[in-house]
Design an enzyme around this catalytic site. Structure first.
Site: not given
Ligand SMILES: C[C@@H](O)[C@H](NC(=O)OP(=O)(O)OC[C@H]1O[C@@H](n2cnc3c(N)ncnc32)[C@H](O)[C@@H]1O)C(=O)O
Ligand SMILES: Nc1ncnc2c1ncn2[C@@H]1O[C@H](COP(=O)(O)OP(=O)(O)OP(=O)(O)O)[C@@H](O)[C@H]1O
Ligand SMILES: [Fe+2]
Length: 540
Positions: A136, A290, A365, A454
């Site tokens: 939003s 909204d 991986k 992460d």
């Molecule tokens: C707390 C509340 O007041 C707040 N409301 C709000 O932010 O209005 P909302 O309608 O959810 O989002 C408005 C925003 O949405 C963006 N917007 C509208 N159309 C868009 C589009 N096509 N691409 C990207 N942004 C867009 C506008 O530029 C603006 O920044 C909220 O939900 O965070």
């Molecule tokens: N060296 C390893 N030994 C055993 N299991 C592994 C190992 N690496 C990865 N895994 C398994 O694979 C899963 C995914 O691996 P990893 O988190 O590296 O990938 P990812 O796509 O980067 O995941 P995310 O970004 O969702 O955390 C791990 O949650 C784990 O269960």
């Molecule tokens: Fe909103």
């Protein structure tokens, strides 16, 4: 047969709506505030609310009267947005809700606006337990349901996504709102690279907005910057949504919020979900921006659950966070992902497919190319992350943190051959003792001058044994980097705690143990900064 009248007035949109549960019929009456220049001025927005709210409420009441007779008998409850939002606007809408409830002798329902953005997607899609991306103006966060609450799995560390875009367009000299204009111009633009900032499932936009403004000042064509801005920020939102799906094991995603009207954002989310076999739903635009329709719909669910408030309890909450709301209207349907039994030979994370050869002792991986993101950005991220993962996995082991041995790495192809470690992810085998180890491990990494980037319970492997043999490995250092900033260390802790809070059954005890262990090995200032970070990401 419930019928609820909803009132919305958090910032720019004065709106009233009638929701008939029978027939699932929603009628919305809205009046938008349009600033002459610049962004939303709080005082002007409140002036607009003052004149527009009574008019839209009158229209909604007239509709009920014309179809069903006296509104006191035809409506069951009055629902209103309690927050988050601009205080003066919220108070005007709340006053109107109280007055109407009082005069018609009806109960009041206080709705969290951000939860309404999410629930409207769940309601319209019929999905059971989706992850939700709220994009939003003033907010940007991913939510997942766990144990009776919507948990904030990830969120912006500075501004909302809409505000970030609108800030850029003000710099260019375009009128508010900027989002639709950026969308139009981006169609003719070439992608330009801008900083890409994702930390676990959190993210930040402020550096991107500044870089986009600088690019304009340096003469980069505006349509190119618009394209780069959309490709970068929306890829970040799509990536964190995918991380949330991966972490929670959910296979449904709904979109909410005004920026959700953007076709490119919807396309990216749709592509990401299709690639991982998940379902995606975005409500139609009248329910994304909204509107009081979403307030009336959630209001009806809350009313039917007996979740009403008295006038005395109805004060507004400008900082109201979605995770503060007890979810009374959802049966606890056991939809939380059950821990998996035996581990499969192949597993899929948010970024990679991992082939597990337990007997051979290897994990292969493969960081996948993502069709949703621009090919240039995609290649850059895959290469950089594969390289960081190889380097930091080894560095961590050198400072005494258990990690897999890196047997082979090919950054161009996004390939890593790693030692197979552990017999479960921490997510499925969480305990205070193991979480303590994670605290110590992160403190060691930070002491050596780098962050994990992460640290979620899916990126920790556990080898279960007797207390003394129990081993806790950190894996997946792809988002890690070198840094000597307390802020970056604290973000690691914030990411871990957010993921634990969103998925564990007894998060408080785990988080306490984690912090104690971190404190024992690491730097107290990091915990101080963590407390500060927790107060950010709020509506401003
Ligand atoms: C707390 C509340 O007041 C707040 N409301 C709000 O932010 O209005 P909302 O309608 O959810 O989002 C408005 C925003 O949405 C963006 N917007 C509208 N159309 C868009 C589009 N096509 N691409 C990207 N942004 C867009 C506008 O530029 C603006 O920044 C909220 O939900 O965070
Ligand atoms: N060296 C390893 N030994 C055993 N299991 C592994 C190992 N690496 C990865 N895994 C398994 O694979 C899963 C995914 O691996 P990893 O988190 O590296 O990938 P990812 O796509 O980067 O995941 P995310 O970004 O969702 O955390 C791990 O949650 C784990 O269960
Ligand atoms: Fe909103």
């Amino acid at each position: 047969m419930t019928r609820v009248l909803g009132i919305e007035g958090t910032a720019w949109c004065a709106s009233a709506a009638v929701f008939d549960v029978t027939g699932d019929d929603v009628r919305i009456f809205s009046d938008a505030y349009q600033p002459d220049s610049g962004g939303i001025h709080p005082r002007e927005a409140a002036e607009h609310m003052r004149s527009a709210i009574p008019a839209v409420v009158a229209e909604a009441v007239e509709l009920v009267e014309s179809k069903h007779g006296a509104p006191g008998g035809a409506i069951d409850a009055i629902a209103f947005s309690r927050g988050p939002g601009l205080g003066p606007c919220l108070r005007i809408a709340a006053t109107a809700a109280r007055a109407l409830a009082g005069s018609l002798d009806l109960p009041l329902v206080g709705v969290n606006h951000m939860v309404a953005h999410l629930e409207i997607g769940r309601h319209r899609s019929g999905f059971d337990a989706p992850v939700c991306l709220n994009a939003s103006g003033a907010n940007a966060h991913v939510l997942g349901y766990h144990d009776g609450r919507y948990r904030v799995l990830g969120e912006t560390m500075d501004t909302g996504i809409g505000n970030a875009i609108d800030k850029f367009t003000r710099h260019v000299g375009w009128t508010h709102p900027g989002g639709p204009k950026v969308e139009r111009r981006a169609k003719d633009g070439e992608y330009v690279a801008l900083p890409y900032v994702v930390k676990g499932m959190d993210f930040s936009f402020s550096g991107i907005t500044s870089a986009a403004q600088d690019a304009i000042d340096d003469g980069t064509p505006v349509e190119d910057v618009c394209r780069g801005l959309q490709e970068t920020t929306f890829a970040m939102l799509t990536e964190v949504s995918e991380r949330a799906l991966s972490l929670t094991g959910a296979d449904e995603l709904v979109l909410g919020g005004g920026v959700g009207q953007n076709g490119r954002l919807r396309e990216m989310l749709e592509t990401m979900c299709a690639e991982r076999g998940a379902s995606f739903y975005a409500p139609e635009p009248r329910f994304l921006r909204d509107n009081a329709g979403m307030i009336a719909v959630l209001g009806a669910k809350m009313y039917e659950a007996g979740d009403t408030i008295t006038i005395d309890e109805s004060r507004v909450r400008p900082d109201f966070r979605p995770d503060e709301v007890p979810v009374t209207w959802r049966a606890d349907d056991g939809s939380d992902r059950a821990p998996t039994g035996t581990e499969p030979a192949q597993t899929r994370g948010a970024e990679a497919i991992v082939d597990l050869d337990r007997d051979g002792g290897s994990a292969y991986k493969r960081r996948l190319s993502k069709a949703y993101r621009h090919p240039e950005l995609d290649a850059r991220l895959r290469r950089r992350r594969t390289r960081s993962e190889a380097r930091l996995t080894s560095e961590a082991r050198r400072v005494g943190v258990p990690t897999p041995v890196v047997f082979d790495v090919d950054p161009r192809e996004g390939l890593l051959e790693l030692q197979f470690v552990g017999d479960a992810d921490l997510r499925d085998a969480i305990s205070e003792t193991r979480v303590r180890r994670v605290g110590e491990h992160l403190a060691r990494c930070h002491g050596a001058g780098f962050v994990h980037g992460d640290p979620t319970p899916r990126n920790v492997r556990v080898r279960r044994g007797e207390a003394a043999d129990d081993l806790v490995y950190l894996i997946d250092f792809g988002l890690g980097y070198h840094s000597d900033h307390v802020e970056d260390y604290a973000m690691d802790l914030h990411v871990f705690e957010g993921a634990v809070a969103g998925t564990a059954d007894d998060p408080a005890a785990c988080i306490g143990a984690f912090e104690d262990a971190y404190r024992a090995v690491g730097d107290e200032r990091v915990l101080g900064r963590l407390r500060e970070i927790e107060t950010r990401g709020r509506y401003q």
